[in-house]
Design an enzyme around this catalytic site. Structure first.
Site, PDB file in Angstrom:
ATOM      1  N   GLY A 118      31.181  41.995  64.496  1.00 46.90           N
ATOM      2  CA  GLY A 118      32.354  41.336  63.921  1.00 46.90           C
ATOM      3  C   GLY A 118      33.097  40.509  64.952  1.00 46.90           C
ATOM      4  O   GLY A 118      32.976  40.727  66.166  1.00 46.90           O
ATOM      5  N   CYS A 119      33.886  39.537  64.484  1.00 42.10           N
ATOM      6  CA  CYS A 119      34.546  38.605  65.415  1.00 42.10           C
ATOM      7  C   CYS A 119      35.575  39.312  66.303  1.00 42.10           C
ATOM      8  O   CYS A 119      35.521  39.206  67.532  1.00 42.10           O
ATOM      9  CB  CYS A 119      35.170  37.444  64.657  1.00 42.10           C
ATOM     10  SG  CYS A 119      36.341  37.928  63.359  1.00 42.10           S
ATOM     11  N   TYR A 120      36.509  40.047  65.700  1.00 40.93           N
ATOM     12  CA  TYR A 120      37.488  40.772  66.514  1.00 40.93           C
ATOM     13  C   TYR A 120      36.805  41.846  67.357  1.00 40.93           C
ATOM     14  O   TYR A 120      37.196  42.106  68.493  1.00 40.93           O
ATOM     15  CB  TYR A 120      38.533  41.449  65.624  1.00 40.93           C
ATOM     16  CG  TYR A 120      39.537  40.531  64.999  1.00 40.93           C
ATOM     17  CD1 TYR A 120      40.283  39.635  65.756  1.00 40.93           C
ATOM     18  CD2 TYR A 120      39.762  40.564  63.621  1.00 40.93           C
ATOM     19  CE1 TYR A 120      41.225  38.797  65.172  1.00 40.93           C
ATOM     20  CE2 TYR A 120      40.708  39.744  63.023  1.00 40.93           C
ATOM     21  CZ  TYR A 120      41.431  38.858  63.802  1.00 40.93           C
ATOM     22  OH  TYR A 120      42.361  38.044  63.218  1.00 40.93           O
ATOM     23  N   ALA A 121      35.786  42.462  66.783  1.00 42.00           N
ATOM     24  CA  ALA A 121      35.069  43.500  67.523  1.00 42.00           C
ATOM     25  C   ALA A 121      34.370  42.928  68.745  1.00 42.00           C
ATOM     26  O   ALA A 121      34.265  43.598  69.777  1.00 42.00           O
ATOM     27  CB  ALA A 121      34.058  44.184  66.606  1.00 42.00           C
ATOM     28  N   THR A 122      33.891  41.700  68.645  1.00 41.18           N
ATOM     29  CA  THR A 122      33.230  41.062  69.791  1.00 41.18           C
ATOM     30  C   THR A 122      34.152  41.057  71.005  1.00 41.18           C
ATOM     31  O   THR A 122      33.784  41.492  72.097  1.00 41.18           O
ATOM     32  CB  THR A 122      32.813  39.622  69.449  1.00 41.18           C
ATOM     33  OG1 THR A 122      31.900  39.641  68.348  1.00 41.18           O
ATOM     34  CG2 THR A 122      32.150  38.943  70.631  1.00 41.18           C
TER      35      THR A 122
END
Length: 308
Positions: A118-122
């Site tokens: 995921g983007c925030y998780a990245t």
């Protein structure tokens, strides 16, 4: 030799971005369902049986339906790269973040099923996992993660509201504190205590900053900021898409600076006399945070490690 690819959900933002990145590549043949048969289950089943890799750019429930179709195909099923949230912590799926740890690119390359990060998780995992592995952050540390994204990461309704000029210049959201990226952040940053995660969206299409404030004296061994940056440099040495960058003296960062790229930058801002630090990851939420990461994983899966 070409690899046949099916992008399930290629009309959405992530699917369109992936298709654009793959356009013109001689080593890939993109197979598509005719527009009039997009909802035809048998047509989808036939395509899935005919390709080597299927990339799922779908809502979670729809992604699960496609996976069920693949399960029923048995030996004829393609390898899967899922860009939804549905399988990021599911058994049998390899997490699609090549920079996670040693051996992760090889695990992705061999996997039958890869869950795109995921983007925030990245950004969150990129900031936390190296420090947990280095012993500079304890898994049970109470942490706060703040983040701002372009509106393209917020789904169709949010995108339309910004395009129509109906959305605010800036807003906090996810204030139920149950954001869908938290399970993968905890799992792959190796956290045992749930972090406090506060996302926000700005009135710009794409771009992302993820930041984590730290009191250095509250960390094991009371490290200096230089120790934190050194841990990042060791972890990301040789990683083509992640750079550890000295913090600008001006103490400011533009969230849009990496737009149009598939890269991520990691910064350590610090005030040593105050023993405070802020860790920041900067990326394009549609690049390293979504479609760019999917292509990086795809290249590993088809043996294109040099591009990964």
């Amino acid at each position: 030799m070409t690899t046949k690819i099916f992008i399930d959900g290629d009309a959405g933002t992530t699917g369109l971005e992936i298709r654009e990145r793959l356009a013109g590549r001689a080593d890939i043949e993109i197979v598509a369902i005719p527009a009039e048969k997009r909802k035809d289950v048998e047509a989808k089943r036939a395509i899935l049986a005919a390709v080597e890799i299927a990339i799922l750019c779908l809502p979670d429930d729809a992604a699960k339906e496609t996976v069920a179709l693949c399960d029923a195909l048995g030996d004829k099923a393609p390898r899967l790269l899922d860009a939804s949230t549905a399988h990021r912590v599911a058994p049998g799926w390899v997490y699609g973040f090549p920079e996670l740890c040693a051996g992760q690119p090889e695990a992705i390359a061999k996997a039958a099923r890869v869950a795109n990060v995921g983007c925030y998780a990245t950004g969150s995992i990129a900031l936390l996992r190296p420090l947990v592995d280095a012993g500079l952050i304890q898994p049970d540390q109470q942490l706060t993660i703040n983040a701002v994204s372009g509106y393209s990461g917020g789904g169709r309704q949010m995108i339309e509201s910004y395009k129509k000029g109906e959305a605010p210049a800036f807003e906090l959201y996810g204030l139920s504190l149950e954001h869908k990226h938290l399970p993968e952040i905890m799992a792959y940053a190796k956290l045992s205590v749930r972090p406090l995660f506060v996302p926000s969206v700005g009135n710009f299409r794409q771009g992302m900053l993820v930041s984590i404030p730290l009191a250095l004296d509250a960390l094991p061994g009371k490290p200096e900021a230089a120790d934190v940056e050194a841990a990042y440099r060791r972890h990301y040495e040789g990683a083509p898409h992640v750079r550890v960058v000295p913090a600008p003296a001006a103490g400011r960062l533009d969230a849009l600076a990496l737009n149009g790229t598939d890269d991520m930058e990691v910064f350590v801002f610090a005030n040593e006399p105050r023993r405070h630090a802020v860790l920041v990851a900067r990326l394009d939420n549609l690049g390293k945070g979504a479609s760019g990461a999917a292509v990086q994983n795809l290249d590993l899966m088809i043996g294109g490690g040099k591009r990964a």
